[in-house]
Design an enzyme around this catalytic site. Structure first.
Site, PDB file in Angstrom:
ATOM      1  CB  ILE A 500      -0.931   0.162   1.068  1.00 26.83           C
ATOM      2  CG1 ILE A 500      -0.335  -0.131   2.535  1.00 26.83           C
ATOM      3  CG2 ILE A 500      -2.116  -0.903   0.913  1.00 26.83           C
ATOM      4  CD1 ILE A 500      -1.155   0.122   3.713  1.00 26.83           C
ATOM      5  N   GLY A 503       8.217   3.714   1.049  1.00 28.03           N
ATOM      6  CA  GLY A 503       8.918   5.008   1.742  1.00 28.03           C
ATOM      7  C   GLY A 503      10.440   4.837   1.450  1.00 28.03           C
ATOM      8  N   GLY A 504      11.017   5.679   2.188  1.00 23.88           N
ATOM      9  CA  GLY A 504      12.433   5.761   2.293  1.00 23.88           C
ATOM     10  C   GLY A 504      12.889   4.567   3.079  1.00 23.88           C
ATOM     11  N   GLY A 506      11.200   1.325   3.164  1.00 20.97           N
ATOM     12  CA  GLY A 506      10.910   0.318   2.469  1.00 20.97           C
ATOM     13  C   GLY A 506       9.520   0.156   2.159  1.00 20.97           C
ATOM     14  CE  LYS A 507       8.585  -3.245  -2.904  1.00 18.51           C
ATOM     15  NZ  LYS A 507       8.687  -4.643  -3.687  1.00 18.51           N
ATOM     16  CB  VAL A 508       3.824   0.544   3.795  1.00 17.64           C
ATOM     17  CG1 VAL A 508       2.637   0.262   5.135  1.00 17.64           C
ATOM     18  CG2 VAL A 508       4.864   1.427   4.355  1.00 17.64           C
ATOM     19  CE  LYS A 522       7.999   2.743   8.099  1.00 16.92           C
ATOM     20  NZ  LYS A 522       7.580   4.148   8.621  1.00 16.92           N
ATOM     21  CG  ASP A 618       9.572  13.497   7.493  1.00 17.00           C
ATOM     22  OD1 ASP A 618       9.445  14.845   6.703  1.00 17.00           O
ATOM     23  OD2 ASP A 618       9.801  12.540   7.139  1.00 17.00           O
TER      24      ASP A 618
END
Ligand SMILES: *[C@@H]1O[C@H](CO)[C@@H](O)[C@H](O)[C@H]1NC(C)=O
Ligand SMILES: *[C@@H]1O[C@H](CO)[C@@H](O)[C@H](O)[C@H]1NC(C)=O
Ligand SMILES: *[C@@H]1O[C@H](CO)[C@@H](O)[C@H](O)[C@H]1NC(C)=O
Ligand SMILES: *[C@@H]1O[C@H](CO)[C@@H](O)[C@H](O)[C@H]1NC(C)=O
Ligand SMILES: *[C@@H]1O[C@H](CO)[C@@H](O)[C@H](O)[C@H]1NC(C)=O
Ligand SMILES: *[C@@H]1O[C@H](CO)[C@@H](O)[C@H](O)[C@H]1NC(C)=O
Ligand SMILES: *[C@@H]1O[C@H](CO)[C@@H](O)[C@H](O)[C@H]1NC(C)=O
Length: 835
Positions: A500, A503-504, A506-508, A522, A618
Site C-alpha cells: 500500500i 517509503g525511504g 521500505g515497503k508498506v 512496514k 518530518d
C-alpha cells in the site's frame, strides 16, 4: 570537613578547592556546585543531618549590614525540635542589609530561609516586619514570621554574585536564623509545562522564580532532608485530605524504579514514589467518588503543579486507569501509568501543569475513577505545588528594593584549615579530573537507545512479560516482538499486490493478523539508508507515546535481520491522497479543519506530553493518516528527536526532513526546536487549503513553492484567491481569516515568533467554531457579534483538554483505537497466537 571564618583576601580560590574536594569524596546523587549553608547570628558551626551550617559570626565577605547584631535565644524558649540548633540563633538587621554569594555555575538554585521569632534584649522578633529580595525578585513582602518556618525558593541565577537583600519596614527590623543557597540540577524544572485553562503551553519555566507552597508524600510519612538527594522535605498528606475516609494507603518502596530519560531520584526519592494514597474502593466495585486534597494559595499568582505517580498497586499492566483533576479541570483523563512504560509497573512518572492566575485562595487536586477502568481505583504518590513569580517579578506583594551606597567590599574569606592548601590543590586537581571523567562517562552511558539486537532474538516466549514488570528488565520492549512467521502469514508472505505504500524505509503492506486485526506492515529494506537508527527511534517513540492522534505501534519483528514494524491499519490512507493526485472525493472545509485539529493535537502531545519534548522532524501531509472515520493520526516517527534539554534551546543535528516543509531557520542554523514542527505544520495548513503540492516545479517560478506563494497572498489579505476551487464559497470569511492568520504565524521566519502547537490547536478550534457558529446564526450578523456569541462555547472548551491526553470534548464522539491500549491489542494477539 570544618570551615572557619578568617579575614583574608587572597584565598578565594580555596573555597573552590574545598567544595570540589567535598564533591569528589562523596559524590552520591547530585553534587551541587554551589553550596552555602549559613547558621546566621551564631558564633559556632552547627551540623544538622549531613550538613554543616557555617557560623556567620562576624562581618564576613558574604554579609554587608549596618549593625552587627547576633541574637541568641540561649535555648530557653521552646524551639522546634528538628532544627533547633539552627533556630536558636538569628541575625538582626536594623537597616537594609545583604548577603552576597558568589555563584560558580549559573542555573537554578535553592534559597532556603529559616525563621523563628524569639525575644532578644529589646528586640521582640514577633514584631519584626520586612521584605526579602533575591537579586530583584521579591521573595517576601512585609513579612512577619509567627512560627518556626522554612521558606524555600528556587530561582534561576547567572554566574557571578547572587545578592539576597533584607529590608526592614520603617521603624521595624528584619532577621533570619539560617540560610541555604545550593545548586539545583538543571533537569529538575523543565523548560515548559502544559496549561489547562485555556489549554496551551507555558513557555519559559526556566526563568521563573518558584516558591514551594507544598511538597507532599502521599500515603507515607515525613521524608526529611537527609533522605532526599536535594535536601528537600516531603510532608505526609493526611492533613490535606478533605475526606480521609475515602482514602487508603499503599506502600512498596523497594519496587520503585526510575525509567530511562524521565523521573530520577532527584525528581523525588524512592520513599516518595513507593507510597501512595489510594481510592478506597476495595469493598465496592461500584465506588464512584474522588479523593481530594486542599491547599491554601494566594490569589493573583499562577502555580506550577507537579504530580508524581508510580503504579505500586497493580498486579498486572492495564489494571489501573484513572482521572486526575486540578480544581474542577480534568487534567489527565484515563491516565494509565503502565502504558507509559511498555506495561511495566512501579515506574516513577511525573506530570507538570501550570494553573491560570488564581482567583481564589484555595486549590484542590483530586483523583477519581475513569469510565475506561475495569475496576474503580486511583492513586497519587506525591505532589508539589510551586508559586510562580508574577509579571512584576514578585512572589509576594510589591516591595521596593532598597538602594545601597557604593562601598568598599568587606574582605573576609572562608578558609579550611584542616587541609594544607597547597597539598589540597594537588589532591583536588586529581580528584576533580577523575570526577569529571566519571561524570562524562555517566553522561555517555545515559544516552538511551533502547538496546535491540537486530540479529538476535529468534525464539521469544511471548507470555510472561507483564509478570516481570516489577523486576524491570531493561529490554522491556520485548513485549512488542512479533514472530516473523506471524508477519508472513499476516501479509500473505509479503504479497506484492498487498503493498500500500513505498517509503525511504521500505515497503508498506496491508495485513491481517490471525485474530482479524487489520494492520499496516512496514518492512525495512536492510540496505535502506535510513535503516536501523530510525527503526529503533520509531519503536522507542511509539512505545512511549500513545495518543488517539498518533498512529499506534502494535509490534515489531527483528528476527533474521528483518526490520519490520506493525501498526494499526489506517483505512483512509494519507491526508495528502485526499488533497490531490488521486481520484478520491474532495474533503469539505469542516472535515479538513477537523483533520488539522486532530493532527495538531497529536503534535501538541508529542511536544508537551512527556518530560522532554519530542520533535517529529518530518511533519507533512503524507505523514498524517486518516482512519475509517477520517480521524487524523500523526505517523512516521523515524526521524523524531527528543527536544531541547533544559539549558539549551535547541538540538543541533544534521538537517533531515522533507523538502518544501523545512523550517528555514533549521536549515540555516541546523538547530532544531519544536518550532520546526510548527513551521512544517503551517505548510501543511496551506496545503490543505490550496490542495496542491508544496513544491510543484511545473508551475511558474513564483508559484513553485507553496509556502512562499500562499504567504504572499495571505499578506495581501487575498488568500481566498488561491484556495482549492472545490472550497470556493464554502468557507466563512471569519473562519478563513483565522485559519490564514494561524498558518501565517506558523511560517514566521524565526522560531521564537511562531506559536506553540497548543496555540495553533486553540486557533484552529476557533476557526472551526467560526465556521459552525455562522451557520447556526443569522447570516446577516457581523463577525463581532458572532464572536460575542461564541465566547460561552469557547469558554467551555477551555475547560477540557489538558494537552496531554485524550481531549475531553472529543471522547464521546468518535471513539477509536485509543481506547484500546497497545498492550491490550498485543495481549489479544498473544492469545490468538497461543491457540
Ligand atoms: C547522610 O548521613 C547518613 C548517616 O547519617 C548516611 O546514611 C547517608 O548516606 C548520608 N546521606 C548523604 C546524601 O550523604
Ligand atoms: C504557631 O504555633 C502555635 C503553637 O504551636 C499555634 O497555636 C499557632 O496556631 C501557630 N500560628 C500559626 C500562624 O501557624
Ligand atoms: C497513611 O499514612 C500516613 C503516614 O504514614 C498516616 O499518617 C495516615 O494516617 C495513613 N492513612 C490511612 C488512611 O491509613
Ligand atoms: C531516612 O529513611 C530511613 C529509611 O527509610 C529511616 O529509617 C530514617 O528514619 C529516615 N531518616 C530521617 C531523618 O527521616
Ligand atoms: C471528581 O471531581 C471532578 C472535578 O470536580 C468532577 O467533575 C467529577 O464529577 C468528580 N467525580 C466524582 C465521581 O465525584
Ligand atoms: C474556595 O474559595 C472559593 C472562593 O473564594 C470559596 O467559594 C470556596 O468555598 C472555597 N472552598 C473551600 C473548600 O474552602
Ligand atoms: C517572572 O520574572 C521573569 C524575570 O525576572 C520574567 O521574565 C517573567 O515574565 C516573570 N513571570 C511572569 C509570569 O510574568
Amino acid at each position: 570537613m570544618r570551615f572557619v571564618m578568617m579575614d583574608c583576601g587572597v584565598l578565594r580560590f580555596s573555597i573552590w578547592v574545598l567544595l570540589v574536594l567535598n564533591l569528589a569524596c562523596c559524590s552520591r546523587g547530585f553534587d551541587p556546585v554551589d553550596q552555602y549553608y549559613i547558621n546566621c547570628g551564631s558564633s559556632s558551626d552547627v551540623v544538622v543531618g549531613n550538613v554543616t551550617y557555617v557560623a556567620d559570626k562576624s562581618a564576613s565577605r558574604l554579609l554587608s549590614t549596618p549593625q552587627d547584631i547576633l541574637a541568641d535565644s540561649k535555648l530557653n524558649s521552646i524551639t522546634p525540635s528538628e532544627n533547633s540548633q539552627l533556630f536558636s540563633t538569628a541575625r538582626i538587621f536594623t537597616g537594609p542589609s545583604r548577603y552576597t554569594f558568589s555563584i560558580k555555575q549559573g542555573g537554578r538554585h535553592w534559597i532556603r530561609l529559616y525563621f523563628y521569632p524569639f525575644v532578644y534584649q529589646s528586640y521582640d522578633m514577633n514584631s519584626a516586619s520586612f521584605s526579602v529580595f533575591s537579586q530583584k525578585t521579591t521573595l517576601l513582602s512585609d513579612f512577619s514570621p509567627r512560627n518556626a518556618s522554612v521558606r524555600e525558593y528556587s530561582v534561576n541565577v547567572g554566574s557571578g554574585d547572587l545578592v539576597i537583600t533584607f529590608s526592614p519596614k520603617a521603624n521595624s527590623f528584619a532577621y533570619v536564623n539560617a540560610m541555604e543557597v545550593v545548586s539545583v540540577p538543571d533537569a529538575l524544572i523543565d523548560h515548559d509545562a502544559p496549561l489547562f485553562n485555556p489549554p496551551g503551553t507555558f513557555n519559559g519555566l526556566v526563568t521563573q522564580a518558584l516558591e514551594t507552597v507544598a511538597r507532599v508524600n502521599m500515603g507515607g510519612p515525613l521524608v526529611s532532608p537527609v533522605n532526599d538527594t536535594l535536601g528537600r522535605t516531603w510532608v505526609s498528606d493526611s492533613s490535606f485530605l478533605l475526606q480521609s475516609n475515602v482514602a487508603t494507603n499503599a506502600s512498596n518502596i523497594p519496587a520503585v524504579r526510575y525509567p530511562q530519560g524521565g523521573a530520577t531520584s532527584d525528581t523525588a526519592p524512592q520513599t516518595v514514589y513507593g507510597t501512595c494514597t489510594r481510592m478506597n474502593s476495595a469493598d465496592d466495585p461500584n465506588s464512584n467518588f474522588n479523593v481530594t486534597w486542599g491547599f491554601k494559595v494566594e490569589p493573583g499568582f499562577q502555580y506550577l503543579i507537579r504530580l508524581h505517580f508510580c503504579d505500586i498497586v497493580s498486579t498486572s499492566a492495564n489494571q489501573l486507569v484513572f482521572n486526575v483533576y486540578i480544581g474542577t479541570f480534568l487534567v489527565a483523563p484515563d491516565l494509565e501509568l503502565s502504558a507509559k512504560f511498555f506495561g511495566r509497573l512501579a515506574t516513577a512518572y511525573y506530570m507538570d501543569f501550570v494553573t491560570p492566575t488564581m482567583d481564589r485562595n484555595n486549590l484542590t487536586v483530586s483523583i477519581g475513577p475513569s469510565p475506561r477502568s475495569a475496576y474503580p481505583d486511583a492513586i497519587l504518590n506525591g505532589l508539589e505545588i510551586m508559586k510562580m513569580n508574577n509579571s512584576k517579578d514578585s512572589l509576594a506583594g510589591e516591595s521596593i528594593l532598597p538602594r545601597f551606597p557604593r562601598s568598599k567590599k568587606n574582605v573576609g574569606m572562608i578558609v579550611g584549615i584542616s587541609v594544607g592548601v597547597s597539598l589540597a590543590l594537588i589532591v583536588v586537581g586529581v580528584l576533580f579530573f577523575v570526577h569529571r571523567r566519571r561524570k562524562q562517562e555517566q553522561l555517555a552511558h545515559s544516552k538511551t537507545w533502547i538496546p535491540i539486537s537486530i540479529n538476535g532474538g529468534t525464539s521469544h516466549t511471548m507470555g510472561s512479560k507483564y509478570s516481570t514488570a516489577t523486576t524491570g528488565s531493561i529490554n522491556s520492549n520485548l513485549s512488542y516482538r512479533i514472530p516473523f512467521a506471524a508477519v508472513q502469514e499476516a501479509t500473505n508472505n509479503f504479497d506484492e499486490s498487498w503493498v500500500i505504500g513505498i517509503g525511504g524505509f521500505g515497503k508498506v503492506y496491508k495485513g491481517v493478523l490471525n485474530d482479524g486485526t487489520k494492520v499496516a506492515v512496514k518492512r525495512g529494506n536492510p540496505k535502506s539508508q535510513q535503516g536501523l537508527a530510525e527503526f529503533r527511534t520509531e519503536i522507542e517513540m511509539l512505545s512511549q507515546f500513545r495518543h488517539r492522534h498518533l498512529v499506534s505501534l502494535i509490534g515489531y519483528c527483528d528476527e533474521k535481520n528483518e526490520m519490520i514494524l506493525v501498526y494499526e491499519y489506517m483505512e483512509n490512507g494519507t491526508l495528502k491522497s485526499h488533497l490531490y493526485g488521486s481520484n478520491l472525493p474532495s474533503l469539505g472545509w469542516k472535515e479538513r479543519l477537523e483533520i488539522c485539529i486532530g493532527a495538531a493535537r497529536g503534535l501538541h502531545y508529542l511536544h508537551t506530553g512527556y518530560a522532554k519534548a519530542v520533535i517529529h522532524r518530518d511533519v507533512k501531509s503524507a505523514n498524517i493518516l486518516l482512519d475509517e472515520n477520517l480521524m487524523a493520526k500523526v505517523a512516521d516517527f523515524g526521524l523524531s528527536k527528543t527536544g531541547p534539554e533544559i539549558d539549551q534551546t535547541h538540538v543541533s543535528t544534521a538537517v533531515k526532513g522533507s523538502f518544501g516543509y523545512l523550517d528555514p531557520e533549521y536549515f540555516r542554523r541546523q538547530q532544531l526546536t519544536e518550532k520546526s514542527d510548527v513551521y512544517s505544520f503551517g505548510v501543511v495548513l496551506f496545503e490543505v487549503l490550496c490542495a496542491r503540492p508544496v513544491i510543484d516545479p511545473s508551475l511558474p517560478r513564483e508559484m513553485v513553492n507553496l509556502a512562499e506563494w500562499a504567504m504572499k497572498w495571505q499578506k495581501k489579505g487575498q488568500l481566498d484567491q488561491i484556495i482549492d476551487p472545490n472550497l470556493a464559497g464554502k468557507i466563512k470569511p471569519d473562519s478563513l481569516r483565522k485559519y490564514g492568520e494561524t498558518a501565517e504565524k506558523c511560517l514566521a521566519d524565526f522560531g521564537v515568533d511562531r506559536p506553540s502547537m497548543g496555540d495553533v490547536l486553540w486557533n484552529l478550534e476557533y476557526a472551526l467554531q467560526l465556521q459552525e457558529a455562522v451557520v447556526h446564526n443569522d447570516p446577516e450578523e457581523n463577525s463581532t457579534n458572532v464572536i460575542g456569541q461564541l465566547s460561552p462555547q469557547v469558554g467551555e472548551f477551555n475547560n477540557v483538554d489538558t494537552s496531554n491526553s485524550v481531549a475531553g470534548f472529543e471522547t464521546s464522539s468518535v471513539d477509536d483505537l485509543s481506547g484500546v491500549s497497545m498492550s491490550r491489542v498485543f495481549s489479544q494477539l498473544v492469545k490468538s497466537e497461543g491457540r
